[in-house]
Design an enzyme around this catalytic site. Structure first.
Site, PDB file in Angstrom:
ATOM      1  N   GLY A   9      -9.397   0.386  -0.582  1.00 40.81           N
ATOM      2  CA  GLY A   9      -9.241   0.110   0.843  1.00 40.81           C
ATOM      3  C   GLY A   9     -10.441   0.518   1.679  1.00 40.81           C
ATOM      4  O   GLY A   9     -10.723  -0.101   2.713  1.00 40.81           O
ATOM      5  N   ASN A  10     -11.185   1.564   1.231  1.00 42.53           N
ATOM      6  CA  ASN A  10     -12.325   2.007   2.028  1.00 42.53           C
ATOM      7  C   ASN A  10     -13.483   1.027   1.969  1.00 42.53           C
ATOM      8  O   ASN A  10     -14.450   1.171   2.717  1.00 42.53           O
ATOM      9  CB  ASN A  10     -12.785   3.403   1.586  1.00 42.53           C
ATOM     10  N   LYS A 121       8.012   0.539  -0.780  1.00 40.72           N
ATOM     11  CA  LYS A 121       6.662   0.346  -0.257  1.00 40.72           C
ATOM     12  C   LYS A 121       6.711   0.106   1.254  1.00 40.72           C
ATOM     13  O   LYS A 121       7.215  -0.920   1.712  1.00 40.72           O
ATOM     14  CB  LYS A 121       6.025  -0.861  -0.946  1.00 40.72           C
ATOM     15  N   LYS A 265      -3.584   4.000 -10.244  1.00 34.79           N
ATOM     16  CA  LYS A 265      -4.899   3.685 -10.813  1.00 34.79           C
ATOM     17  C   LYS A 265      -4.995   4.188 -12.252  1.00 34.79           C
ATOM     18  O   LYS A 265      -5.520   3.493 -13.137  1.00 34.79           O
ATOM     19  CB  LYS A 265      -6.008   4.302  -9.955  1.00 34.79           C
TER      20      LYS A 265
END
Length: 302
Positions: A9-10, A121, A265
């Site tokens: 996201g960054n 979520k 991840k």
């Protein structure tokens, strides 16, 4: 060599930013420059997240609901795939010196996945309790209280099973293009009588990236995040950088992590390493060059 790279996201938004198109494009310019070490190293597929972007899209739907009908969540995922794909194309093609193509990607999930019975979520804006209860009644949403900030919609996050456009991605790679695919984890769908039916869910993009890498028989999966490597005892005085983990050790470490942290991840990396015998690499965009030389990052092996 075929490599699948999952942008974190960054790569698009930084803390304190509003997420304007100009901000996202400037951030992507840096991220695309960081990808240079991979650009001449065979076939390349880029995946990416879309959490803030799809949240903004849902907020637009909500604010304009009296004027235009809101779209279902799966179409908001599709919209943000195109939005982010267009930005990546515009910044990556000048760096790569070859064609970059964004492909809207559907990912099949199981409608019987337990995630559909227990949505977890969070997506979209915050509401006060009265509005949240109204939305539950009117739209059939599930809403939960979120960290004292208000009430928020939660949706299922089922496991990805099949990348529908896999052959189209292969064709793009065979033609020499860099493919952007599985944005935001892919558009979640089920198969009904030969047709694809969209589902209101959000697929984890790291799990979808791992699935895509396995289906492409890729030799490398790279997951980019905002830290240069994984750490044991992160945030404590015993914090220790981890350079390499075999699949069993990575799985054990993942079980110690919170569901919303680095856990997906690690789990996605373990799935890839075990299925292919190849390495997965978790690192940051800034440390990618060093990580590819074995001087940074965390490698997960079979």
């Amino acid at each position: 060599m075929t490599t699948v790279v999952a942008l974190g996201g960054n790569a698009l938004m930084r803390p304190g930013e509003r997420g304007t198109a100009a901000e996202q494009r400037a951030n992507l310019r840096e991220a695309c420059e960081a990808l240079r070490p991979l650009l001449g190293d065979g076939e390349l597929v880029i995946t990416h997240g879309n959490g803030p972007q799809v949240g903004n899209e849902l907020l637009r739907h909500e604010r304009a609901a009296d004027e235009v009908p809101p779209l279902p969540l799966y179409l908001a995922v599709a919209q943000t795939q195109a939005e982010i794909g267009a930005l990546i194309e515009s910044e990556l093609e000048p760096v790569a010196g070859r064609a970059v193509a964004c492909l809207l990607t559907h990912v099949v999930v199981d409608e019987g996945d337990p995630a559909f019975d227990e949505p977890t979520k969070p997506v979209g804006p915050f509401y006060d309790e009265a509005r949240a209860q109204e939305l539950e009644r009117e739209r059939g949403w599930k809403v939960v209280h979120d960290s004292g900030r208000g009430w928020r919609r939660v949706v299922p996050s089922p496991l990805p099973l099949e990348v529908v456009e896999l052959n189209a991605i292969r064709s793009l790679l065979a033609g020499g293009a860099i493919a952007i695919a599985c944005g935001g984890g892919g558009i979640p769908v089920a198969r009904h009588d030969g047709r694809l039916a969209g589902l209101d869910a959000v697929i984890d993009k790291d799990r979808a990236s791992s699935l895509l890498a396995r289906e492409l028989e890729a030799e490398r999966l790279v997951i980019l995040t905002d830290v240069p490597a994984l750490y044991r005892a992160f945030g404590t005085d015993k914090q220790e950088e981890v350079r390499e983990l075999d699949a069993d050790d990575a799985e054990a470490l993942a079980s110690e992590l919170a569901a919303g942290s680095m856990r997906p991840k690690l789990e996605a990396s373990v799935e890839f390493a075990r299925a292919t015998g190849h390495e997965a690499l978790i690192t940051s965009a800034a440390a990618l060059s060093s990580a590819l030389q074995g001087q940074a990052g965390t490698r997960i092996t079979s």
